[in-house]
Write a protein that holds these residues in place. Structure first.
Motif, PDB file in Angstrom:
ATOM      1  N   ILE A  57       0.912  -1.201  -0.184  1.00  0.00           N
ATOM      2  CA  ILE A  57      -0.204   0.048   0.129  1.00  0.00           C
ATOM      3  C   ILE A  57       0.932   1.273  -0.062  1.00  0.00           C
ATOM      4  CG2 ILE A  57      -1.762   1.172   1.175  1.00  0.00           C
ATOM      5  CD1 ILE A  57      -2.864  -1.660   2.024  1.00  0.00           C
ATOM      6  N   ILE A  58       2.143   1.200   0.767  1.00  0.00           N
ATOM      7  CA  ILE A  58       2.661   2.464   0.711  1.00  0.00           C
ATOM      8  C   ILE A  58       3.620   2.515  -0.449  1.00  0.00           C
ATOM      9  CG2 ILE A  58       4.805   3.274   1.815  1.00  0.00           C
ATOM     10  CD1 ILE A  58       4.320   1.667   4.130  1.00  0.00           C
ATOM     11  N   LEU A  59       3.794   1.640  -1.245  1.00  0.00           N
ATOM     12  CA  LEU A  59       4.198   1.540  -2.553  1.00  0.00           C
ATOM     13  C   LEU A  59       3.390   2.140  -3.459  1.00  0.00           C
ATOM     14  CD1 LEU A  59       6.721   1.081  -4.520  1.00  0.00           C
ATOM     15  CD2 LEU A  59       5.730  -1.350  -4.865  1.00  0.00           C
ATOM     16  N   GLN A  60       2.266   1.830  -3.281  1.00  0.00           N
ATOM     17  CA  GLN A  60       1.208   2.360  -4.327  1.00  0.00           C
ATOM     18  C   GLN A  60       1.077   3.976  -4.049  1.00  0.00           C
ATOM     19  OE1 GLN A  60      -3.131   0.902  -6.356  1.00  0.00           O
ATOM     20  NE2 GLN A  60      -2.270   0.117  -4.384  1.00  0.00           N
ATOM     21  N   GLY A  61       1.149   4.301  -3.019  1.00  0.00           N
ATOM     22  CA  GLY A  61       0.740   5.741  -2.736  1.00  0.00           C
ATOM     23  C   GLY A  61       1.870   6.593  -2.724  1.00  0.00           C
ATOM     24  N   ALA A  62       2.924   6.018  -2.813  1.00  0.00           N
ATOM     25  CA  ALA A  62       4.403   6.943  -2.749  1.00  0.00           C
ATOM     26  C   ALA A  62       4.899   6.969  -4.098  1.00  0.00           C
ATOM     27  CB  ALA A  62       5.440   6.164  -2.028  1.00  0.00           C
ATOM     28  N   VAL A  63       4.632   5.971  -5.077  1.00  0.00           N
ATOM     29  CA  VAL A  63       5.273   6.250  -6.384  1.00  0.00           C
ATOM     30  C   VAL A  63       3.857   6.205  -7.405  1.00  0.00           C
ATOM     31  CG1 VAL A  63       6.844   5.133  -7.985  1.00  0.00           C
ATOM     32  CG2 VAL A  63       7.275   4.673  -5.588  1.00  0.00           C
ATOM     33  N   PRO A  64       3.578   7.313  -8.006  1.00  0.00           N
ATOM     34  CA  PRO A  64       2.254   7.236  -8.697  1.00  0.00           C
ATOM     35  C   PRO A  64       2.635   7.023 -10.137  1.00  0.00           C
ATOM     36  CG  PRO A  64       3.157   9.516  -8.306  1.00  0.00           C
ATOM     37  CD  PRO A  64       3.836   8.615  -7.533  1.00  0.00           C
ATOM     38  N   GLU A  65       3.161   5.774 -10.293  1.00  0.00           N
ATOM     39  CA  GLU A  65       3.440   5.225 -11.760  1.00  0.00           C
ATOM     40  C   GLU A  65       2.889   3.852 -11.832  1.00  0.00           C
ATOM     41  OE1 GLU A  65       5.218   6.875 -13.896  1.00  0.00           O
ATOM     42  OE2 GLU A  65       5.811   8.554 -12.514  1.00  0.00           O
ATOM     43  N   PHE A  66       2.406   3.737 -13.134  1.00  0.00           N
ATOM     44  CA  PHE A  66       1.635   2.471 -13.713  1.00  0.00           C
ATOM     45  C   PHE A  66       2.533   1.125 -13.085  1.00  0.00           C
ATOM     46  CE2 PHE A  66       0.664  -0.611 -16.978  1.00  0.00           C
ATOM     47  CZ  PHE A  66      -0.550  -1.045 -16.502  1.00  0.00           C
ATOM     48  N   ALA A  67       3.932   1.160 -13.428  1.00  0.00           N
ATOM     49  CA  ALA A  67       4.593   0.208 -13.037  1.00  0.00           C
ATOM     50  C   ALA A  67       4.665  -0.190 -11.426  1.00  0.00           C
ATOM     51  CB  ALA A  67       6.000   0.316 -13.565  1.00  0.00           C
ATOM     52  N   ALA A  68       4.736   0.969 -10.796  1.00  0.00           N
ATOM     53  CA  ALA A  68       4.673   0.678  -9.346  1.00  0.00           C
ATOM     54  C   ALA A  68       3.298   0.352  -9.009  1.00  0.00           C
ATOM     55  CB  ALA A  68       5.136   2.150  -8.725  1.00  0.00           C
ATOM     56  N   ILE A  69       2.192   0.684  -9.538  1.00  0.00           N
ATOM     57  CA  ILE A  69       0.893   0.123  -9.165  1.00  0.00           C
ATOM     58  C   ILE A  69       0.866  -1.248  -9.496  1.00  0.00           C
ATOM     59  CG2 ILE A  69      -1.324   0.466  -9.586  1.00  0.00           C
ATOM     60  CD1 ILE A  69      -0.288   2.874  -8.166  1.00  0.00           C
TER      61      ILE A  69
END
Length: 421
Positions: free
Chosen positions: A93-105
């Motif tokens: 969840i932290i990764l998804q919110g901190a990095v607003p990129e499709f690959a990170a999502i």
């Protein structure tokens, strides 16, 4: 501070620990995910195809991970499985919110799916063993009610933080999962689970395969368990489109009125979630107090069938209504019926399972739902693109409906026929 730490280190009562888990999970989950679709569209800029891919990757990961993680919970420790899963969920969840990129999502969906499969099945198997099969229904129901209450609070907080930044509630929710894992590591007991002694004698793969076979044997011997898998598949086939399309249905078909002088979709959808959580919580409490016999019955097939009809009808009204509040009321009714059905269905299924492979079978049941979502989501999404969102929602309601007939059939069988093929 030292006194507080010492108190936390003492194992808590199993039921109370389960309440902490359910309430914390629901609260942090609502905080992180109430505005996630708005974030993915407005901040990350995902296209409709990318939105579908995000959901498909998440469900595919859940599908692949359910069996091995469920087997680990049965062979080694349900408590350990939960404690592994929660910080993984938080990190995703932290990764998804901190990095607003499709690959990170996409990466976050894989990580979240792995974490979820460690928790899925293990939490119910743990509390069932700790309090006993006959006493678990009130605990599951109470835990679900507390979860609804904390979901309400998490949704309110998400709306407030979302006015500052759409990323903020997501990151705070992820941190909350990590903190909850640390607290449970101190207070979560596990007294009534005995790991299989063969787990250390053989190879890891042989151990996993042995427990999987044990779980599969239960499915083969018990037709009721097999039919529960079919019901989970039906709900999976229909639910992905409902979850992904209802927001677009509201935004495309209705003009949102002013709320406190503001019309931002983020504020309105937080308000929708708050109202929905409140309705579900009140419905669960009222039903359990007014008609406890319906909820705690050993074969509540008629009750569950009625709740399926209400859910399918709610989706149909959402699809066809030309009035905003009627459409939202139908969605809230559908979710309230699902909230009432959850502890009833979970208790009924748990009563059919042997302790030694309970988490494995519950994970297999979750896998059936994941298969349904992976298979059913894209076709219904394509149907929405080729025709309209209401037609796709009607299709979801139609797919869900046969579950009512299955519940009626299971409720009418004799006990002997349910437990042997």
């Amino acid at each position: 501070m030292i006194t507080l730490f010492r108190r936390l280190r003492r194992p808590a009562d199993a039921a109370r620990t389960y309440y902490v888990f359910e309430a914390g999970f629901a609260g942090f989950n609502a905080l992180a995910f109430t505005l996630i679709m708005v974030y993915q569209v407005q901040v990350v800029g995902l296209t409709p195809l990318q939105l579908v891919l995000v959901g498909t990757v998440m469900e595919a990961t859940c599908f692949l991970g359910e069996i091995p993680t469920g087997v680990i919970a049965d062979r080694y420790s349900r408590r350990l499985s939960v404690l592994i899963g929660l910080p993984i969920i938080g990190a995703a969840i932290i990764l998804q919110g901190a990095v607003p990129e499709f690959a990170a999502i996409l990466a976050a969906q894989v990580i979240w799916g792995i974490g979820w499969t460690f928790v899925s099945g293990a939490n119910q198997a743990w509390i069932t063993d700790e309090v006993g099969v006959e006493a678990v229904q009130p605990v599951l129901t109470r835990g679900h009610q507390l979860a609804l209450g904390l979901s309400f609070a998490g949704t309110v907080l998400a709306g407030l933080l979302g006015l500052v930044s759409l990323q903020l509630p997501i990151i705070v929710g992820g941190i909350g999962f990590v903190i909850m894992a640390a607290v449970l590591a101190l207070i979560m007991p596990e007294h009534n689970f005995t790991p299989d002694p063969d787990a250390r004698a053989g190879t890891a793969w042989a151990t996993l395969l042995g427990t999987f076979r044990s779980g599969l044997g239960q499915v083969r011997r018990r037709p009721l368990v097999r039919w529960f898998f079919v019901i989970s598949l039906l709900f999976g086939l229909s639910s992905e489109a409902i979850d992904r399309l209802w927001t677009a249905r509201i935004l495309e078909s209705f003009t949102l009125p002013s709320l406190f002088g503001r019309t931002e979709p983020a504020l309105w959808f937080a308000a929708f979630a708050v109202i929905g959580s409140l309705i579900s919580m009140i419905s669960s409490i009222v039903v359990n107090r007014v008609a406890p016999g319906l909820v705690s019955g050993t074969r509540p097939g008629r009750v569950l069938a009625l709740l399926v009809v209400i859910q399918a009808g709610g989706v149909a009204v959402l699809a066809l209504s030309g009035h905003l509040w009627l459409a939202m009321g139908a969605l809230w009714l559908k979710r309230a019926a699902g909230s009432i059905a959850y502890p009833i269905q979970a208790t009924w299924l748990n009563r059919q399972l042997e302790s030694r492979s309970r988490a494995t079978v519950l994970s297999m049941n979750g896998q059936a739902d994941a298969i349904g979502q992976v298979v059913g989501g894209p076709p219904l999404g394509a149907l929405a693109s080729l025709t309209s969102i209401p037609i796709a929602l009607i299709g979801s309601a139609v797919i869900m409906s046969p579950a009512a007939a299955l519940y009626l059939r299971l409720g009418g069988r004799r006990k002997q026929s349910l437990e042997s093929s």
